[in-house]
Design a protein around this motif. Structure first.
Motif, short mmCIF file in Angstrom:
data_model
loop_
_atom_site.label_atom_id
_atom_site.label_comp_id
_atom_site.label_asym_id
_atom_site.label_seq_id
_atom_site.Cartn_x
_atom_site.Cartn_y
_atom_site.Cartn_z
N HIS A 1 45.68 31.60 31.78
CA HIS A 1 46.22 30.75 32.86
C HIS A 1 45.09 30.29 34.63
O HIS A 1 45.25 29.48 34.64
CB HIS A 1 47.19 30.74 33.24
N LYS A 2 44.18 30.51 33.80
CA LYS A 2 42.77 30.75 34.44
C LYS A 2 41.88 29.47 34.14
O LYS A 2 41.27 29.13 35.48
CB LYS A 2 41.97 31.99 35.30
N GLN B 1 37.27 35.25 36.60
CA GLN B 1 37.36 34.08 37.32
C GLN B 1 35.36 33.67 37.30
O GLN B 1 36.17 32.77 37.51
CB GLN B 1 37.10 34.69 38.66
N THR C 1 45.21 41.40 32.29
CA THR C 1 44.87 42.75 32.82
C THR C 1 45.77 43.36 31.93
O THR C 1 44.96 44.88 31.62
CB THR C 1 46.58 42.47 33.57
N SER D 1 41.77 35.52 31.10
CA SER D 1 43.43 35.03 31.20
C SER D 1 42.85 33.66 30.11
O SER D 1 42.17 32.59 31.25
CB SER D 1 44.13 35.21 32.74
N ASN E 1 37.04 37.59 42.88
CA ASN E 1 37.99 36.83 43.38
C ASN E 1 38.34 37.09 44.97
O ASN E 1 38.79 35.90 45.45
CB ASN E 1 39.36 37.17 42.72
N ASP F 1 34.91 42.16 32.97
CA ASP F 1 35.98 41.29 33.60
C ASP F 1 35.51 39.59 34.22
O ASP F 1 34.63 39.84 35.43
CB ASP F 1 36.23 41.61 34.76
C1 LIG Z 1 39.09 38.99 39.07
C2 LIG Z 1 40.26 39.41 38.15
N1 LIG Z 1 40.33 40.16 37.18
C3 LIG Z 1 41.22 40.02 36.53
C4 LIG Z 1 42.32 39.35 37.07
C5 LIG Z 1 43.57 39.63 36.95
O1 LIG Z 1 44.40 38.29 35.42
P1 LIG Z 1 45.49 38.67 35.05
O2 LIG Z 1 46.33 38.43 36.71
O3 LIG Z 1 46.09 37.15 34.70
O4 LIG Z 1 45.96 39.13 33.74
C6 LIG Z 1 42.59 38.51 38.23
C7 LIG Z 1 43.23 37.93 38.56
O5 LIG Z 1 43.05 37.13 39.67
C8 LIG Z 1 41.16 38.43 38.89
O6 LIG Z 1 40.70 37.71 39.98
#
Ligand SMILES: Cc1ncc(COP(=O)(O)O)c(C=O)c1O
Length: 418
Positions: A219-220, A197, A89, A217, A169, A194
């Motif tokens: 954490h994913k 995912q 984000t 990110s 997502n 982005d």
């Molecule tokens: C496709 C996608 N983009 C961006 C994000 C944002 O990730 P974060 O909340 O770790 O910043 C997510 C989070 O679920 C996501 O699924």
């Protein structure tokens, strides 16, 4: 793949009854990632970049070695192209603010897709509020991005920038991000991908894709929270102003002003997420040790199994409008959202939660997509390396139980006979 061997590396699964099917929200952490963060605080804790003593030098080396691991993980040319942020984000916000405010102007078009997460929508809407850009959308055809609409909007609006997800997502569909990047470049648009995912499930190579920016990110990808990555082409990052102001991002500060420092420090104002970056580096090593081939094979087998088992439940409708058989592996990650006739997604998901089966309900931060598909909410099941067929069996049994619980013993029979 030896799932029980993998699971044994995750302390959270000491609770054998836990069925975790919410990895698209955040992945669980292997012991080595947890240990890496702990060990940093126990043995190496110091601030980075300006160290004049051994401990700080070691912390800086570890931090920069994590950057190098990320560079190699996504196949970027230079570590200067890897900026540590706090999340995907924040990475998108950085591009929208820094690149957007300097290089876009009133009435320039930014092209988004209807598959986007709010993180890749709202920063562009905020930019629209600030400078008056125009936002256009690409929709779906058979559940995938409508490439004809994309081409015609590229031609009609000559957008200056495309911000597109690599994988949804909600439906799990993987977009043709490489082809989209090439088409966008043909009309002179910059491309922000982005990959939040995609990166946990597929090997990527930035230089092959040739996108201008890409975010994900930590954490994913089995790493810590509080760490995100922005990849940007070096020449673009060089020309962009700093996003946040503060320590570490300056060359010099005087009473009259400041000058910015070099990449990537220019975009890392303040004390960065040091332990988290190191943890992310360890998560990347851990993934590499397992190997992409094994990960993709295991997840693909499970995705097909989950699709099959869920399809056998007559009261389920998949959110992906085109699902009549599971998509091929290249077109989907292990993320399936659905609605059940007669039970609200929140009620269903809460019922599953009460049995220790963790899924997600709601709009999954993709309200425009839900609206477009004619729903306000859905239940989402998403896979990680540690999942097994047994997890999916337990989920499906519990969904059937929920159906009887909410709608009565005969509900399934009457649905089947329709
Ligand atoms: C496709 C996608 N983009 C961006 C994000 C944002 O990730 P974060 O909340 O770790 O910043 C997510 C989070 O679920 C996501 O699924």
């Amino acid at each position: 793949m030896n799932t029980s061997g993998i699971r044994a590396q995750f302390p959270i699964f000491k609770d054998n009854s836990l069925v975790y099917l919410d990895s698209a929200a955040t992945a669980q952490k292997p012991q080595c990632v947890i240990d890496a963060e702990k060990s940093f605080y126990e043995n190496e804790n110091a601030s980075v970049k300006r160290g004049m003593y051994k401990l700080a030098e070691r912390a800086t080396e570890e931090f920069e070695s994590a950057r190098e691991k990320v560079r190699s993980f996504i196949g970027a040319k230079s570590a200067n192209e890897i900026v540590f942020t706090k999340s995907a984000t924040e990475s998108i916000n950085l591009v929208a603010k820094s690149y957007g405010e300097k290089f876009l102007k009133k009435e320039d078009t930014v092209l988004l897709s209807i598959l986007e997460h709010h993180s890749n929508i709202v920063p562009w809407m905020q930019l629209k509020e600030r400078i008056g850009i125009n936002i256009e959308w690409v929709h779906l055809k058979n559940g995938e991005l409508d490439m004809e609409e994309l081409k015609s909007k590229l031609e009609k609006f000559s957008p200056k920038l495309l911000a597109i997800t690599c994988a949804s997502n909600v439906t799990g569909v993987v977009t043709s991000y490489k082809e989209i990047t090439d088409l966008a470049h043909d009309v002179g648009a910059k491309v922000v991908l982005d990959a939040a995912q995609l990166v946990p499930h597929r090997e990527i190579n930035i230089q092959d894709i040739d996108c201008d920016f890409l975010v994900f990110s930590g954490h994913k990808v089995y790493g810590p929270t509080g760490i995100g990555v922005l990849y940007g082409k070096e020449e673009l990052l060089e020309d962009m102003p700093a996003f946040l102001g503060g320590g570490s991002m300056i060359q010099e500060v005087t009473e009259d002003g400041f000058t910015e420092t070099h990449l990537p420090d220019k975009f890392e104002a303040g004390t960065p997420p040091i332990a988290q970056a190191i943890g992310l580096g360890v998560a990347i090593d851990w993934i590499s040790d397992i190997g992409w081939e094994a990960i993709e094979k295991h997840e693909e087998e499970l995705r097909k199994y989950a699709y099959q088992k869920l399809s056998e439940l007559p009261f389920i409708t998949f959110m992906d409008p085109a699902v009549r058989g599971p998509r091929s592996a290249v077109r989907s990650i292990g993320c399936l959202s659905f609605v059940t006739n007669g039970i609200h997604p929140h009620d269903l998901t809460e019922y599953l939660g009460s049995k220790g089966i963790c899924l997600r309900a709601g709009h999954h931060c993709a309200q425009p997509l839900h609206k477009y598909l004619g729903h306000t909410a859905s239940t989402r099941m998403s896979l990680g390396i540690y999942n097994s067929k047994e997890d999916i069996d337990k989920m499906c049994e519990a969904i059937s139980e929920a159906y009887k619980f909410f709608l009565g013993e005969n509900a399934i029979k009457s649905t089947t006979s329709k």
